[in-house]
Design a protein around this motif. Sequence first.
Motif, PDB file in Angstrom:
ATOM      1  N   VAL A  23       0.897  -1.151   0.045  1.00  0.00           N
ATOM      2  CA  VAL A  23       0.070   0.117  -0.096  1.00  0.00           C
ATOM      3  C   VAL A  23       0.871   1.238  -0.097  1.00  0.00           C
ATOM      4  CG1 VAL A  23      -1.888  -0.973   1.313  1.00  0.00           C
ATOM      5  CG2 VAL A  23      -0.261   0.059   2.597  1.00  0.00           C
ATOM      6  N   LYS A  24       0.202   2.452  -0.420  1.00  0.00           N
ATOM      7  CA  LYS A  24       0.829   3.586  -0.420  1.00  0.00           C
ATOM      8  C   LYS A  24       0.090   4.765   0.046  1.00  0.00           C
ATOM      9  CE  LYS A  24       1.426   3.203  -5.000  1.00  0.00           C
ATOM     10  NZ  LYS A  24       1.863   3.541  -6.300  1.00  0.00           N
ATOM     11  N   VAL A  51      -4.060   0.749  -2.898  1.00  0.00           N
ATOM     12  CA  VAL A  51      -3.404  -0.774  -2.861  1.00  0.00           C
ATOM     13  C   VAL A  51      -3.353  -0.889  -4.428  1.00  0.00           C
ATOM     14  CG1 VAL A  51      -3.880  -2.998  -2.129  1.00  0.00           C
ATOM     15  CG2 VAL A  51      -4.656  -1.202  -0.657  1.00  0.00           C
ATOM     16  N   PRO A  52      -2.158  -0.961  -5.055  1.00  0.00           N
ATOM     17  CA  PRO A  52      -2.038  -1.201  -6.500  1.00  0.00           C
ATOM     18  C   PRO A  52      -2.508  -2.698  -6.702  1.00  0.00           C
ATOM     19  CG  PRO A  52      -0.030  -0.362  -5.483  1.00  0.00           C
ATOM     20  CD  PRO A  52      -0.924  -0.648  -4.268  1.00  0.00           C
ATOM     21  N   GLU A  92      -5.543   5.843  -9.843  1.00  0.00           N
ATOM     22  CA  GLU A  92      -5.048   5.459  -8.426  1.00  0.00           C
ATOM     23  C   GLU A  92      -5.128   6.922  -7.686  1.00  0.00           C
ATOM     24  OE1 GLU A  92      -2.089   1.722  -8.471  1.00  0.00           O
ATOM     25  OE2 GLU A  92      -1.278   3.752  -8.594  1.00  0.00           O
ATOM     26  N   GLN A  93      -4.525   7.906  -8.248  1.00  0.00           N
ATOM     27  CA  GLN A  93      -4.398   9.154  -7.752  1.00  0.00           C
ATOM     28  C   GLN A  93      -6.005   9.923  -7.283  1.00  0.00           C
ATOM     29  OE1 GLN A  93      -1.582  10.785  -6.679  1.00  0.00           O
ATOM     30  NE2 GLN A  93      -0.786   9.056  -7.327  1.00  0.00           N
ATOM     31  N   TRP A  94      -6.863   9.762  -8.413  1.00  0.00           N
ATOM     32  CA  TRP A  94      -8.001  10.196  -8.082  1.00  0.00           C
ATOM     33  C   TRP A  94      -9.083   9.336  -7.155  1.00  0.00           C
ATOM     34  CZ3 TRP A  94     -10.083  14.447  -7.988  1.00  0.00           C
ATOM     35  CH2 TRP A  94     -11.739  14.690  -8.275  1.00  0.00           C
ATOM     36  N   PHE A 150      -8.383   2.633  -0.546  1.00  0.00           N
ATOM     37  CA  PHE A 150      -9.111   2.465   0.795  1.00  0.00           C
ATOM     38  C   PHE A 150      -9.343   3.853   1.311  1.00  0.00           C
ATOM     39  CE2 PHE A 150      -9.940   2.061   5.454  1.00  0.00           C
ATOM     40  CZ  PHE A 150     -11.084   1.051   5.122  1.00  0.00           C
ATOM     41  N   CYS A 151     -10.477   4.203   1.850  1.00  0.00           N
ATOM     42  CA  CYS A 151     -10.794   5.667   2.291  1.00  0.00           C
ATOM     43  C   CYS A 151     -11.151   5.671   3.513  1.00  0.00           C
ATOM     44  CB  CYS A 151     -11.683   6.400   1.229  1.00  0.00           C
ATOM     45  SG  CYS A 151     -11.286   6.557  -0.280  1.00  0.00           S
ATOM     46  N   PRO A 152     -10.420   5.932   4.542  1.00  0.00           N
ATOM     47  CA  PRO A 152     -11.086   5.907   5.996  1.00  0.00           C
ATOM     48  C   PRO A 152     -12.417   6.992   5.884  1.00  0.00           C
ATOM     49  CG  PRO A 152      -8.610   6.018   6.084  1.00  0.00           C
ATOM     50  CD  PRO A 152      -9.175   6.357   4.858  1.00  0.00           C
ATOM     51  N   LYS A 153     -12.152   8.168   5.133  1.00  0.00           N
ATOM     52  CA  LYS A 153     -13.220   8.956   5.244  1.00  0.00           C
ATOM     53  C   LYS A 153     -13.546   9.170   3.762  1.00  0.00           C
ATOM     54  CE  LYS A 153     -12.576  11.321   9.661  1.00  0.00           C
ATOM     55  NZ  LYS A 153     -12.670  12.858  10.439  1.00  0.00           N
TER      56      LYS A 153
END
Length: 320
Positions: A35-36, A58-59, A100-102, A175-178
Amino acid sequence: MTAIGFVLLALTSAAVLFSQSNSIENEEFEQKWGVKNVVPDVLGDGEDVKRQTTGTIVPFTQAEKDAILNRHNELRGQVSPSAQDMEYMYWDDNEANEAEQWAAACTAGHNRGGQNMWYNSGSLGSPPGGVRATNGWHFEYNWYNYDANSCSAICVHYTQIVWSTTTKVGCGAAFCPKFVDSYTGRTHSNLWNVICNYSPGGNYGGRPYTKGPSCEGCGPEAYWCFENKCRNCKQDGITCDCSIKCHHCGTPTENDCTCSCQKGWFGTFCEDQCIDEEHLYCEEEYFQEECPYYAIIRRKCPVMCGKCEAATGSEPPCNE
Protein backbone atom coordinates in the motif's frame (compact mmCIF):
# COMPACT_ATOMS: atom_id res chain seq x y z
CA MET A 1 -21.91 1.83 10.03
CA THR A 2 -24.71 2.50 7.59
CA ALA A 3 -24.71 0.88 4.18
CA ILE A 4 -24.60 3.39 1.32
CA GLY A 5 -25.01 3.05 -2.43
CA PHE A 6 -23.69 4.67 -5.60
CA VAL A 7 -25.55 4.39 -8.91
CA LEU A 8 -26.98 0.84 -8.86
CA LEU A 9 -24.73 -0.67 -6.24
CA ALA A 10 -26.03 -1.49 -2.77
CA LEU A 11 -23.00 -1.16 -0.52
CA THR A 12 -23.01 -3.19 2.64
CA SER A 13 -21.09 -2.92 5.87
CA ALA A 14 -18.09 -5.11 6.62
CA ALA A 15 -16.09 -5.82 9.74
CA VAL A 16 -13.07 -3.54 10.18
CA LEU A 17 -9.96 -5.69 10.50
CA PHE A 18 -7.66 -2.82 11.41
CA SER A 19 -8.16 0.48 13.14
CA GLN A 20 -7.66 3.58 10.97
CA SER A 21 -4.23 4.36 12.42
CA ASN A 22 -2.99 0.77 12.42
CA SER A 23 -4.22 0.01 8.90
CA ILE A 24 -2.38 3.00 7.47
CA GLU A 25 0.79 2.96 9.54
CA ASN A 26 1.40 -0.73 10.12
CA GLU A 27 4.66 -1.40 8.27
CA GLU A 28 4.14 -5.16 8.19
CA PHE A 29 0.78 -4.72 6.50
CA GLU A 30 2.23 -2.24 4.02
CA GLN A 31 5.00 -4.67 3.10
CA LYS A 32 2.47 -7.46 2.57
CA TRP A 33 -0.04 -5.48 0.51
CA GLY A 34 2.23 -2.88 -1.07
CA VAL A 35 0.00 0.00 0.00
CA LYS A 36 0.97 3.62 -0.51
CA ASN A 37 -0.24 6.65 1.43
CA VAL A 38 -0.62 9.57 -0.95
CA VAL A 39 -1.88 13.11 -0.97
CA PRO A 40 -4.11 13.44 -4.04
CA ASP A 41 -2.64 15.84 -6.58
CA VAL A 42 -5.54 15.76 -9.04
CA LEU A 43 -8.58 17.98 -8.58
CA GLY A 44 -11.79 17.70 -10.51
CA ASP A 45 -12.92 20.52 -12.78
CA GLY A 46 -14.99 22.86 -10.67
CA GLU A 47 -14.53 20.65 -7.61
CA ASP A 48 -15.09 22.72 -4.46
CA VAL A 49 -15.26 19.94 -1.86
CA LYS A 50 -12.49 20.24 0.73
CA ARG A 51 -10.62 16.99 1.11
CA GLN A 52 -10.22 16.24 4.79
CA THR A 53 -8.62 12.86 4.29
CA THR A 54 -6.34 10.91 1.96
CA GLY A 55 -6.84 7.40 0.78
CA THR A 56 -4.50 4.43 0.89
CA ILE A 57 -3.70 3.14 -2.58
CA VAL A 58 -3.49 -0.63 -2.90
CA PRO A 59 -2.07 -1.28 -6.38
CA PHE A 60 -3.64 -4.02 -8.45
CA THR A 61 -1.33 -6.98 -9.00
CA GLN A 62 -0.49 -8.00 -12.55
CA ALA A 63 -2.94 -10.89 -12.24
CA GLU A 64 -5.67 -8.45 -11.17
CA LYS A 65 -4.86 -6.10 -14.04
CA ASP A 66 -5.09 -9.01 -16.48
CA ALA A 67 -8.41 -10.09 -14.96
CA ILE A 68 -9.88 -6.58 -15.26
CA LEU A 69 -8.72 -6.25 -18.87
CA ASN A 70 -9.92 -9.71 -19.82
CA ARG A 71 -13.33 -9.04 -18.30
CA HIS A 72 -13.67 -5.79 -20.24
CA ASN A 73 -12.76 -7.50 -23.51
CA GLU A 74 -15.05 -10.44 -22.75
CA LEU A 75 -18.00 -8.11 -22.19
CA ARG A 76 -17.18 -6.07 -25.30
CA GLY A 77 -17.24 -9.23 -27.40
CA GLN A 78 -20.63 -10.30 -26.01
CA VAL A 79 -22.71 -7.20 -26.78
CA SER A 80 -26.21 -7.72 -28.12
CA PRO A 81 -26.94 -6.81 -30.82
CA SER A 82 -23.48 -7.67 -32.13
CA ALA A 83 -21.01 -4.91 -33.02
CA GLN A 84 -19.28 -4.57 -36.37
CA ASP A 85 -16.68 -2.07 -35.11
CA MET A 86 -15.80 -3.12 -31.53
CA GLU A 87 -12.10 -2.49 -30.91
CA TYR A 88 -9.94 -4.73 -28.75
CA MET A 89 -8.95 -3.02 -25.48
CA TYR A 90 -5.46 -2.79 -23.94
CA TRP A 91 -4.26 -1.99 -20.43
CA ASP A 92 -2.61 1.41 -20.01
CA ASP A 93 -0.40 2.11 -16.97
CA ASN A 94 -0.63 5.89 -17.37
CA GLU A 95 -4.41 5.72 -17.16
CA ALA A 96 -4.08 3.38 -14.17
CA ASN A 97 -1.72 5.73 -12.32
CA GLU A 98 -4.09 8.64 -12.82
CA ALA A 99 -6.99 6.47 -11.68
CA GLU A 100 -5.12 5.56 -8.48
CA GLN A 101 -4.52 9.21 -7.66
CA TRP A 102 -8.15 10.12 -8.16
CA ALA A 103 -9.36 7.10 -6.19
CA ALA A 104 -7.23 8.27 -3.27
CA ALA A 105 -8.99 11.66 -3.35
CA CYS A 106 -11.86 9.83 -1.61
CA THR A 107 -14.56 11.99 -3.15
CA ALA A 108 -17.59 10.99 -5.20
CA GLY A 109 -17.28 12.72 -8.56
CA HIS A 110 -15.24 12.69 -11.75
CA ASN A 111 -12.14 14.65 -12.67
CA ARG A 112 -12.29 13.89 -16.42
CA GLY A 113 -14.35 12.30 -19.14
CA GLY A 114 -13.98 8.61 -19.91
CA GLN A 115 -14.08 7.54 -16.28
CA ASN A 116 -16.10 5.04 -14.22
CA MET A 117 -16.30 5.13 -10.42
CA TRP A 118 -17.45 2.45 -7.99
CA TYR A 119 -17.26 2.41 -4.22
CA ASN A 120 -18.09 -0.13 -1.56
CA SER A 121 -17.89 -0.30 2.21
CA GLY A 122 -15.23 -2.60 3.62
CA SER A 123 -11.86 -2.72 5.33
CA LEU A 124 -8.29 -2.18 4.23
CA GLY A 125 -7.57 -5.88 4.58
CA SER A 126 -10.22 -6.93 2.07
CA PRO A 127 -9.77 -5.25 -1.33
CA PRO A 128 -12.87 -5.79 -3.50
CA GLY A 129 -11.05 -6.17 -6.83
CA GLY A 130 -11.60 -4.43 -10.13
CA VAL A 131 -13.57 -7.25 -11.76
CA ARG A 132 -16.31 -6.82 -9.17
CA ALA A 133 -16.54 -3.13 -10.04
CA THR A 134 -16.55 -3.94 -13.77
CA ASN A 135 -19.43 -6.36 -13.32
CA GLY A 136 -21.33 -3.75 -11.35
CA TRP A 137 -21.00 -1.19 -14.14
CA HIS A 138 -21.93 -3.75 -16.77
CA PHE A 139 -25.16 -4.58 -14.94
CA GLU A 140 -26.55 -1.36 -16.37
CA TYR A 141 -27.01 -3.12 -19.73
CA ASN A 142 -30.36 -4.27 -18.28
CA TRP A 143 -31.56 -0.67 -18.55
CA TYR A 144 -30.18 0.16 -21.99
CA ASN A 145 -32.14 -0.21 -25.23
CA TYR A 146 -29.78 -0.19 -28.21
CA ASP A 147 -32.38 0.24 -30.96
CA ALA A 148 -33.99 3.22 -29.24
CA ASN A 149 -30.66 4.40 -27.80
CA SER A 150 -32.53 4.98 -24.55
CA CYS A 151 -31.95 4.23 -20.88
CA SER A 152 -34.54 3.58 -18.19
CA ALA A 153 -32.18 4.32 -15.29
CA ILE A 154 -28.38 4.86 -15.46
CA CYS A 155 -26.40 3.40 -18.35
CA VAL A 156 -23.31 5.55 -18.90
CA HIS A 157 -20.96 3.16 -17.07
CA TYR A 158 -22.11 0.26 -19.24
CA THR A 159 -21.93 2.27 -22.45
CA GLN A 160 -18.39 3.37 -21.58
CA ILE A 161 -17.30 -0.25 -21.15
CA VAL A 162 -18.67 -1.15 -24.60
CA TRP A 163 -17.82 2.10 -26.39
CA SER A 164 -16.38 0.72 -29.62
CA THR A 165 -13.58 3.24 -30.22
CA THR A 166 -12.19 3.04 -26.67
CA THR A 167 -8.93 1.08 -26.85
CA LYS A 168 -7.25 1.71 -23.48
CA VAL A 169 -8.26 1.12 -19.87
CA GLY A 170 -6.38 1.64 -16.62
CA CYS A 171 -7.81 1.20 -13.13
CA GLY A 172 -6.82 1.97 -9.56
CA ALA A 173 -8.19 1.38 -6.07
CA ALA A 174 -7.83 3.14 -2.73
CA PHE A 175 -9.18 2.57 0.76
CA CYS A 176 -10.82 5.69 2.22
CA PRO A 177 -11.13 6.02 6.03
CA LYS A 178 -13.31 9.02 5.22
CA PHE A 179 -15.18 9.46 1.96
CA VAL A 180 -16.93 12.67 0.89
CA ASP A 181 -20.04 12.38 -1.24
CA SER A 182 -19.85 15.59 -3.24
CA TYR A 183 -23.41 15.06 -4.49
CA THR A 184 -25.05 14.97 -1.05
CA GLY A 185 -22.34 16.57 1.10
CA ARG A 186 -22.34 13.57 3.44
CA THR A 187 -19.19 11.92 4.77
CA HIS A 188 -18.88 8.14 5.05
CA SER A 189 -16.33 5.92 6.77
CA ASN A 190 -14.24 2.98 5.53
CA LEU A 191 -15.01 2.73 1.83
CA TRP A 192 -13.13 1.22 -1.10
CA ASN A 193 -13.01 3.53 -4.10
CA VAL A 194 -12.34 1.94 -7.51
CA ILE A 195 -11.72 4.11 -10.59
CA CYS A 196 -11.22 3.06 -14.22
CA ASN A 197 -10.07 5.57 -16.83
CA TYR A 198 -10.72 5.02 -20.52
CA SER A 199 -9.09 6.39 -23.66
CA PRO A 200 -10.40 7.62 -25.97
CA GLY A 201 -13.34 8.35 -23.70
CA GLY A 202 -16.88 7.52 -24.77
CA ASN A 203 -20.38 8.79 -24.07
CA TYR A 204 -20.08 11.81 -26.35
CA GLY A 205 -23.30 11.21 -28.26
CA GLY A 206 -24.91 8.48 -30.29
CA ARG A 207 -24.82 4.74 -29.71
CA PRO A 208 -21.78 3.06 -28.15
CA TYR A 209 -21.11 0.93 -31.26
CA THR A 210 -22.40 0.17 -34.74
CA LYS A 211 -24.74 -2.80 -35.01
CA GLY A 212 -23.83 -5.48 -37.52
CA PRO A 213 -21.93 -8.74 -38.07
CA SER A 214 -18.90 -8.91 -35.78
CA CYS A 215 -15.82 -7.15 -37.19
CA GLU A 216 -17.42 -6.25 -40.52
CA GLY A 217 -16.61 -2.58 -39.94
CA CYS A 218 -13.07 -2.92 -38.57
CA GLY A 219 -10.67 -0.10 -39.41
CA PRO A 220 -7.56 -0.07 -41.63
CA GLU A 221 -5.16 -1.01 -38.83
CA ALA A 222 -7.21 -3.93 -37.54
CA TYR A 223 -9.19 -5.85 -40.14
CA TRP A 224 -8.55 -9.02 -38.17
CA CYS A 225 -11.27 -10.37 -35.90
CA PHE A 226 -10.41 -11.69 -32.44
CA GLU A 227 -13.28 -12.99 -30.32
CA ASN A 228 -15.75 -10.61 -32.02
CA LYS A 229 -13.43 -7.60 -31.69
CA CYS A 230 -11.25 -5.74 -34.19
CA ARG A 231 -7.60 -6.28 -33.35
CA ASN A 232 -4.23 -5.76 -35.05
CA CYS A 233 -3.26 -9.40 -34.69
CA LYS A 234 -0.09 -9.05 -36.77
CA GLN A 235 1.17 -6.38 -34.39
CA ASP A 236 0.23 -8.49 -31.36
CA GLY A 237 1.73 -11.66 -32.80
CA ILE A 238 -1.40 -13.79 -32.56
CA THR A 239 -3.57 -15.71 -35.02
CA CYS A 240 -6.99 -14.27 -35.84
CA ASP A 241 -9.62 -14.42 -38.55
CA CYS A 242 -9.29 -11.86 -41.36
CA SER A 243 -12.57 -9.95 -41.56
CA ILE A 244 -11.86 -7.67 -44.54
CA LYS A 245 -14.46 -7.78 -47.31
CA CYS A 246 -12.96 -7.47 -50.82
CA HIS A 247 -15.07 -6.44 -53.82
CA HIS A 248 -14.85 -7.21 -57.54
CA CYS A 249 -13.33 -10.65 -57.00
CA GLY A 250 -10.51 -9.34 -54.82
CA THR A 251 -9.12 -11.81 -52.28
CA PRO A 252 -7.85 -11.29 -48.72
CA THR A 253 -4.12 -11.87 -48.19
CA GLU A 254 -3.16 -14.14 -45.32
CA ASN A 255 -0.13 -12.25 -44.03
CA ASP A 256 -1.45 -8.72 -43.60
CA CYS A 257 -5.24 -9.04 -44.07
CA THR A 258 -5.45 -6.68 -47.05
CA CYS A 259 -7.20 -7.09 -50.40
CA SER A 260 -5.36 -8.37 -53.45
CA CYS A 261 -7.29 -6.87 -56.36
CA GLN A 262 -7.98 -8.20 -59.83
CA LYS A 263 -6.76 -6.26 -62.87
CA GLY A 264 -8.92 -3.23 -63.43
CA TRP A 265 -9.66 -2.56 -59.73
CA PHE A 266 -7.83 -1.02 -56.77
CA GLY A 267 -8.43 0.55 -53.37
CA THR A 268 -8.59 -0.78 -49.83
CA PHE A 269 -11.50 -3.07 -50.75
CA CYS A 270 -10.90 -3.18 -54.54
CA GLU A 271 -13.79 -0.74 -54.82
CA ASP A 272 -12.27 1.70 -57.34
CA GLN A 273 -12.05 1.11 -61.06
CA CYS A 274 -8.53 1.35 -62.45
CA ILE A 275 -8.89 3.90 -65.26
CA ASP A 276 -7.38 7.31 -65.82
CA GLU A 277 -10.37 9.60 -65.43
CA GLU A 278 -8.59 12.53 -67.00
CA HIS A 279 -7.04 10.54 -69.83
CA LEU A 280 -6.76 13.64 -72.01
CA TYR A 281 -4.54 15.23 -69.38
CA CYS A 282 -2.60 12.21 -68.15
CA GLU A 283 0.80 12.16 -69.83
CA GLU A 284 -0.05 15.44 -71.58
CA GLU A 285 -0.58 17.99 -68.84
CA TYR A 286 -0.17 15.68 -65.82
CA PHE A 287 3.15 13.88 -65.79
CA GLN A 288 4.23 10.69 -64.03
CA GLU A 289 7.08 12.35 -62.18
CA GLU A 290 4.55 14.63 -60.51
CA CYS A 291 2.55 11.73 -59.01
CA PRO A 292 4.40 11.64 -55.65
CA TYR A 293 3.68 15.31 -55.03
CA TYR A 294 0.06 15.85 -56.07
CA ALA A 295 -2.84 13.83 -54.69
CA ILE A 296 -5.17 15.06 -57.40
CA ILE A 297 -2.93 13.56 -60.08
CA ARG A 298 -2.76 10.22 -58.26
CA ARG A 299 -6.54 10.25 -57.97
CA LYS A 300 -7.24 11.23 -61.57
CA CYS A 301 -4.49 9.15 -63.17
CA PRO A 302 -4.06 5.94 -61.13
CA VAL A 303 -2.81 3.93 -64.11
CA MET A 304 -0.19 6.50 -65.07
CA CYS A 305 0.89 6.81 -61.42
CA GLY A 306 1.28 3.04 -61.05
CA LYS A 307 -1.37 2.66 -58.36
CA CYS A 308 -3.07 -0.20 -60.20
CA GLU A 309 -2.98 -2.32 -63.34
CA ALA A 310 -5.59 -1.55 -65.97
CA ALA A 311 -7.78 -4.31 -67.32
CA THR A 312 -6.88 -5.63 -70.77
CA GLY A 313 -10.38 -6.69 -71.71
CA SER A 314 -9.62 -10.39 -71.60
CA GLU A 315 -10.42 -10.78 -67.90
CA PRO A 316 -13.77 -12.31 -66.95
CA PRO A 317 -16.24 -9.67 -65.76
CA CYS A 318 -16.41 -9.22 -62.03
CA ASN A 319 -18.85 -6.67 -60.63
CA GLU A 320 -19.36 -8.05 -57.13
